[in-house]
Design a protein around this motif. Structure first.
Motif, short mmCIF file in Angstrom:
data_model
loop_
_atom_site.label_atom_id
_atom_site.label_comp_id
_atom_site.label_asym_id
_atom_site.label_seq_id
_atom_site.Cartn_x
_atom_site.Cartn_y
_atom_site.Cartn_z
N ILE A 41 0.68 -1.18 0.05
CA ILE A 41 0.03 -0.01 -0.08
C ILE A 41 0.90 1.33 -0.15
O ILE A 41 0.58 2.25 -0.62
N ASP A 42 1.92 1.29 0.66
CA ASP A 42 2.83 2.49 0.90
C ASP A 42 3.91 2.84 -0.21
O ASP A 42 4.64 3.86 0.02
N LYS A 43 4.09 1.74 -0.96
CA LYS A 43 4.87 1.98 -2.13
C LYS A 43 4.61 3.30 -2.72
O LYS A 43 3.61 3.33 -3.28
N PRO A 44 5.69 3.97 -3.24
CA PRO A 44 5.58 5.36 -3.82
C PRO A 44 5.16 4.74 -5.50
O PRO A 44 5.77 3.83 -6.08
N ARG A 45 4.37 5.60 -6.11
CA ARG A 45 3.67 5.27 -7.42
C ARG A 45 3.72 6.46 -8.22
O ARG A 45 3.59 7.41 -8.00
N ASN A 46 4.19 6.08 -9.40
CA ASN A 46 4.16 7.18 -10.47
C ASN A 46 2.79 7.39 -11.25
O ASN A 46 2.92 7.54 -12.35
N CYS A 47 1.74 7.43 -10.59
CA CYS A 47 0.39 7.37 -11.25
C CYS A 47 -0.50 7.84 -10.21
O CYS A 47 -0.27 7.86 -9.25
N LEU A 88 -7.45 1.85 -2.50
CA LEU A 88 -6.23 1.14 -2.61
C LEU A 88 -6.25 -0.01 -1.57
O LEU A 88 -6.25 0.23 -0.38
N THR A 89 -6.16 -1.15 -1.67
CA THR A 89 -6.00 -2.36 -0.89
C THR A 89 -5.08 -3.34 -0.95
O THR A 89 -4.66 -3.50 -2.36
N ASN A 90 -4.53 -4.17 -0.09
CA ASN A 90 -3.91 -5.40 -0.44
C ASN A 90 -4.52 -6.59 0.04
O ASN A 90 -3.70 -7.54 0.22
N ASN A 91 -5.80 -6.45 0.36
CA ASN A 91 -6.59 -7.48 0.87
C ASN A 91 -7.51 -8.20 -0.46
O ASN A 91 -8.27 -7.42 -0.62
N PRO A 92 -7.29 -9.35 -0.98
CA PRO A 92 -7.86 -10.00 -1.97
C PRO A 92 -9.36 -9.94 -1.73
O PRO A 92 -10.24 -9.63 -2.72
N ALA A 93 -9.68 -10.42 -0.46
CA ALA A 93 -11.29 -10.52 -0.38
C ALA A 93 -11.75 -9.15 -0.53
O ALA A 93 -13.11 -9.18 -0.85
N ALA A 94 -11.47 -8.06 0.14
CA ALA A 94 -11.86 -6.76 -0.01
C ALA A 94 -11.81 -6.25 -1.33
O ALA A 94 -13.02 -5.79 -1.96
N PHE A 95 -11.05 -6.57 -2.21
CA PHE A 95 -10.94 -6.32 -3.54
C PHE A 95 -12.11 -7.05 -4.21
O PHE A 95 -12.90 -6.26 -5.14
N LEU A 96 -12.20 -8.16 -4.00
CA LEU A 96 -13.25 -8.84 -4.89
C LEU A 96 -14.77 -8.64 -4.28
O LEU A 96 -15.74 -9.03 -4.87
N ARG A 97 -14.83 -7.95 -3.21
CA ARG A 97 -16.23 -7.45 -2.71
C ARG A 97 -16.91 -6.30 -3.71
O ARG A 97 -18.07 -6.03 -3.67
N GLY A 98 -15.95 -5.64 -4.57
CA GLY A 98 -16.13 -4.61 -5.43
C GLY A 98 -16.96 -5.22 -6.73
O GLY A 98 -16.95 -6.36 -6.92
N ASN A 99 -17.78 -4.41 -7.18
CA ASN A 99 -18.50 -4.67 -8.76
C ASN A 99 -17.69 -3.84 -9.53
O ASN A 99 -17.56 -2.40 -9.59
N TYR A 100 -17.16 -4.73 -10.80
CA TYR A 100 -16.29 -4.02 -11.79
C TYR A 100 -16.71 -3.98 -13.13
O TYR A 100 -17.32 -5.32 -13.43
N ASP A 101 -16.76 -3.25 -14.16
CA ASP A 101 -17.11 -3.47 -15.53
C ASP A 101 -16.15 -4.39 -16.18
O ASP A 101 -16.15 -5.36 -16.73
N VAL A 102 -14.96 -4.04 -15.78
CA VAL A 102 -13.85 -4.90 -16.21
C VAL A 102 -12.56 -4.55 -15.26
O VAL A 102 -12.47 -3.86 -14.54
N VAL A 103 -11.53 -5.91 -14.99
CA VAL A 103 -10.43 -5.67 -14.21
C VAL A 103 -9.34 -5.93 -15.05
O VAL A 103 -9.38 -7.02 -15.97
N ILE A 104 -8.46 -4.96 -14.92
CA ILE A 104 -6.99 -5.09 -15.43
C ILE A 104 -5.91 -5.93 -14.50
O ILE A 104 -5.73 -5.41 -13.16
#
Length: 83
Positions: free
Chosen positions: A10-16, A22-38
């Motif tokens: 989570i705390d890694k510097p990013r150039n974007c 922002l999460t590092n928890n796959p279960a939390a990510f999968l609770r979302g509803n998405y049109d497309v995932v990259i």
């Protein structure tokens, strides 16, 4: 619009721009509803598990993960064909 990102560090510097969530928890990510995932992981696991779950619920997935496609492309293609 990027609504959420699943990352290792989570705390890694990013150039974007940082997504709202922002999460590092796959279960939390999968609770979302998405049109497309990259998917841009560089490993077969947990990418296979996550992509399989997303395809199983009808979410489109775009990947550049050659290791994942080489190891499980046929299975993932079958799951994607059911969309």
């Amino acid at each position: 619009q990027v609504e959420q990102a699943l990352v290792r560090e989570i705390d890694k510097p990013r150039n974007c721009p940082k997504p709202v969530r922002l999460t590092n928890n796959p279960a939390a990510f999968l609770r979302g509803n998405y049109d497309v995932v990259i998917e841009a992981m560089d490993t077969v696991e947990p990418a296979r598990t996550l992509v399989t779950q997303l395809l199983g619920r009808g979410t489109s997935v775009v990947t550049a993960n050659k290791a994942l496609v080489a190891a499980h492309g046929a299975d993932l293609g079958g799951a994607a064909a059911k969309l």
